[in-house]
Write a protein that holds these residues in place. Structure first.
Motif, PDB file in Angstrom:
ATOM      1  N   TRP A 180       0.816  -1.210   0.000  1.00 33.27           N
ATOM      2  CA  TRP A 180       0.000   0.000   0.000  1.00 33.27           C
ATOM      3  C   TRP A 180       0.854   1.266   0.000  1.00 33.27           C
ATOM      4  CZ3 TRP A 180      -4.894  -0.471  -1.181  1.00 33.27           C
ATOM      5  CH2 TRP A 180      -5.548  -1.676  -0.942  1.00 33.27           C
ATOM      6  N   GLU A 181       2.155   1.086   0.191  1.00 24.99           N
ATOM      7  CA  GLU A 181       3.051   2.237   0.188  1.00 24.99           C
ATOM      8  C   GLU A 181       3.536   2.595  -1.219  1.00 24.99           C
ATOM      9  OE1 GLU A 181       3.609   4.017   2.874  1.00 24.99           O
ATOM     10  OE2 GLU A 181       2.289   2.637   3.986  1.00 24.99           O
ATOM     11  N   LYS A 182       3.379   1.656  -2.156  1.00 26.77           N
ATOM     12  CA  LYS A 182       3.865   1.912  -3.515  1.00 26.77           C
ATOM     13  C   LYS A 182       2.690   2.182  -4.462  1.00 26.77           C
ATOM     14  CE  LYS A 182       4.007  -2.740  -5.559  1.00 26.77           C
ATOM     15  NZ  LYS A 182       4.844  -3.686  -6.309  1.00 26.77           N
ATOM     16  N   TRP A 183       3.042   2.805  -5.557  1.00 20.62           N
ATOM     17  CA  TRP A 183       2.014   3.108  -6.573  1.00 20.62           C
ATOM     18  C   TRP A 183       1.772   1.869  -7.421  1.00 20.62           C
ATOM     19  CZ3 TRP A 183       2.452   3.408 -12.059  1.00 20.62           C
ATOM     20  CH2 TRP A 183       1.306   3.909 -12.706  1.00 20.62           C
ATOM     21  N   VAL A 219      -9.015   3.122  -9.273  1.00 19.11           N
ATOM     22  CA  VAL A 219     -10.210   3.302  -8.438  1.00 19.11           C
ATOM     23  C   VAL A 219      -9.950   4.261  -7.284  1.00 19.11           C
ATOM     24  CG1 VAL A 219     -11.083   1.022  -9.044  1.00 19.11           C
ATOM     25  CG2 VAL A 219      -9.597   1.266  -7.047  1.00 19.11           C
ATOM     26  N   GLN A 220      -8.767   4.916  -7.311  1.00 15.86           N
ATOM     27  CA  GLN A 220      -8.433   5.841  -6.233  1.00 15.86           C
ATOM     28  C   GLN A 220      -8.720   7.303  -6.590  1.00 15.86           C
ATOM     29  OE1 GLN A 220      -4.324   4.552  -5.657  1.00 15.86           O
ATOM     30  NE2 GLN A 220      -4.906   3.605  -3.679  1.00 15.86           N
ATOM     31  N   HIS A 221      -9.172   7.541  -7.811  1.00 15.93           N
ATOM     32  CA  HIS A 221      -9.488   8.913  -8.227  1.00 15.93           C
ATOM     33  C   HIS A 221     -10.939   9.213  -7.876  1.00 15.93           C
ATOM     34  CE1 HIS A 221      -5.804   9.746 -10.583  1.00 15.93           C
ATOM     35  NE2 HIS A 221      -5.801   8.436 -10.751  1.00 15.93           N
ATOM     36  N   SER A 246      -0.759  10.340  -3.309  1.00 16.28           N
ATOM     37  CA  SER A 246      -1.675  10.664  -4.401  1.00 16.28           C
ATOM     38  C   SER A 246      -1.804   9.449  -5.318  1.00 16.28           C
ATOM     39  CB  SER A 246      -1.146  11.863  -5.180  1.00 16.28           C
ATOM     40  OG  SER A 246      -1.778  11.968  -6.429  1.00 16.28           O
ATOM     41  N   PRO A 247      -2.979   9.269  -5.949  1.00 16.67           N
ATOM     42  CA  PRO A 247      -3.138   8.147  -6.895  1.00 16.67           C
ATOM     43  C   PRO A 247      -2.387   8.353  -8.210  1.00 16.67           C
ATOM     44  CG  PRO A 247      -5.110   9.487  -6.900  1.00 16.67           C
ATOM     45  CD  PRO A 247      -4.243  10.023  -5.801  1.00 16.67           C
TER      46      PRO A 247
END
Length: 535
Positions: free
Chosen positions: A24-27, A34-36, A149-150
């Motif tokens: 969850w720490e990496k992009w 689905v994070q926008h 940020s996503p």
């Protein structure tokens, strides 16, 4: 009701992977979809190899955590080599053909950030060909100062007409191509401009044969060369432009010139010859006056056009040449086909793109821009600026656009006319007097040659109109025959002897001249009057 949003994308085996809390720490590109907050994804079609099913399930679980309203469908797709374009494209193509798209109720985004580069290219092609009826979606990681940020999420519409800047560039490029085909001449004839617009599209999109029909001097050869140069500028041909006038080809020389020959193939064949078809390999072959080719050469040409292979004269081995054929003719080949002078199968093969170039007389509104263009060219050749004065130009254009101007040689006549005036212009100024002299020259040039033809008799030049109207057909034909003999004779007596040659032996008194004189007097005609008319 708004359409549902469906994303189609590949599993990223590296970027999307991870099982521990650190993931969850990496992009992760697929998670970022689905994070926008401004983009709701209703369904995700997640394509993956069977061996990566475990990663896909973890990813689906994480998506459900972040966006429980997003449905995730796992789509197994196995290819032996994901870097093989043929395999990957075939697999994605089969999936797209079988998938039930519903554009009326759903919008589709194709995610191109994940998967191998080959998979991304194939996804692009699916959207470009509308097999996937939607937009491309590209995601990117956040910048360092934007951790958490996503990242970025960009939609790309392949309908380039929606992009004003690109549309302007394409429009400008097309305008430049049209100007190039017209040699930069701002032509005004709507029919001609429409014709050139279609030829431009064909020139850059097709390798099929093109048939240009039109009168001599209408610009067929020039247009063919410009088409070649346009194709070359767009890297569509690597070879040369090869031109030949088929009217100059005769006998064995015709086949030899076109298809080449082996040494000793015929008398005078002292060495091998490649032929023009091979010289045009990967280029353009322009056969002007193709209707002049013999039937044997037509059959050989048909094979060469269809198969790109042919036999040189005297050879038992085929050679190959991949060329585009542009054919020109000033004849109606349909008539030649009907009369057996041109092969129907060859005509059908070269008639896919057929265009008839209008004559100069059919384009009177284009005479002025062509005169300006030719004057500029002539001035460059003679090394000084040349211009019309206002009166001279108005006088020349009035004549050039009138019914008196036949322009039988089309642009050759116009080019010669402008060149003459430019050459004779004192101080670089074309005067009204020079234009008047040029008009007289053109009228003389276009005047039918008048020959003394004794076989043609114009009774209207001999008799008054009322007298001619009273003649029976019998008298008219007889008088024409008599006058014809008179024209061919030096004296009245000679004409009488020729006209009464059989009855002379039956008469005791022979005076053929008097007999002919009396016949002519019946029509109020005299020998001298006929002689003056004949002169």
């Amino acid at each position: 009701m708004p359409k549902k949003t469906v994303v189609v994308g590949f599993l990223g085996t590296q970027l999307d992977s991870g099982n521990g809390p650190g993931r969850w720490e990496k992009w992760r590109p697929t998670i970022s979809l689905v994070q926008h907050e401004d983009k709701l994804i209703d369904r995700l079609e997640l394509i993956h190899a069977t061996k990566h099913t475990a990663i896909a399930r973890v990813l689906a679980h994480d998506i459900a955590t972040v966006s429980p309203e997003t449905e995730v469908n796992l789509v197994p797709m196995d290819v032996e080599d994901p870097w093989d374009f043929g395999e990957m494209y075939a697999a994605l193509y089969d999936w797209a053909r079988a998938y039930r798209f519903d554009p009326d109720h759903e919008q589709y985004w194709a995610h191109i950030t994940t998967g191998t580069h080959v998979a991304q290219i194939c996804m692009f092609l699916m959207v470009e060909s509308r097999l996937i009826p939607g937009l491309l979606l590209q995601t990117g990681p956040p910048k360092r100062q934007q951790r958490g940020s996503p990242g970025t999420c960009t939609l790309i519409d392949l309908d380039l007409s929606r992009y004003d800047v690109l549309a302007q560039r394409f429009s400008q490029a097309r305008t430049e191509a049209l100007d190039f085909l017209k040699s930069g001449i701002p032509t005004r004839n709507e029919r001609f401009n429409a014709l050139i617009e279609e030829i431009e599209r064909v020139a850059v999109r097709s390798q099929a044969p093109v048939l240009l029909t039109g009168p001599t001097g209408a610009g067929k050869s020039h247009l063919a060369r410009r088409m070649f140069e346009l194709k070359k500028s767009q890297h569509q041909v690597q070879g040369d432009f090869v031109e030949v006038n088929c009217a100059t080809l005769r006998g064995d020389g015709a086949a030899s010139t076109l298809f080449g020959h082996k040494k000793g193939a015929f008398t005078g064949a002292a060495a091998d010859r490649a032929g023009l078809l091979r010289s045009a390999h990967q280029g353009v072959l322009f056969l002007d006056e193709i209707g002049e080719l013999g039937l044997d050469e037509q059959a050989m040409l048909l094979k060469a056009v269809e198969e790109k292979r042919f036999f040189p004269m005297g050879s038992d081995r085929e050679v190959s040449s991949d060329f585009q054929l542009i054919a020109g003719t000033n004849r109606d080949l349909r008539v030649d086909v009907a009369q057996g002078r041109f092969r129907e199968d060859l005509f059908a093969r070269i008639n896919l793109w057929a265009y008839t170039l209008p004559s100069l007389a059919q384009r009177p509104e284009d005479i002025e821009p062509n005169v300006d263009h030719l004057l500029t060219r002539a001035a460059a050749e003679i090394g000084q600026a040349v211009r019309f004065n206002a009166e001279a130009k108005a006088r020349y254009l009035q004549f050039a656009r009138s019914a008196q101007a036949r322009w039988s040689g089309n642009f050759r006549d116009l080019s010669a006319s402008v060149t003459r005036m430019a050459t004779l212009a004192d101080g670089g100024r074309i005067s009204a007097g020079l234009v008047d002299a040029e008009i007289q020259r053109l009228q003389w040039l276009w005047q039918p040659a008048v020959q003394s033809d004794a076989s043609t008799v114009d009774l209207g030049a001999v008799l008054p109109a009322d007298a001619l109207a009273r003649l029976d057909l019998f008298d008219r034909l007889q008088l024409e025959a008599v006058i014809r003999v008179c024209r061919e004779s030096n004296t009245l007596s000679e004409a009488g002897r020729r006209l009464f040659d059989q009855s002379r032996a039956q008469r005791s008194v022979v005076n053929d001249a008097d007999r002919l004189r009396k016949y002519l007097l019946k029509f109020d005609l005299t020998w001298d009057a006929i002689g003056q008319v004949c002169a």
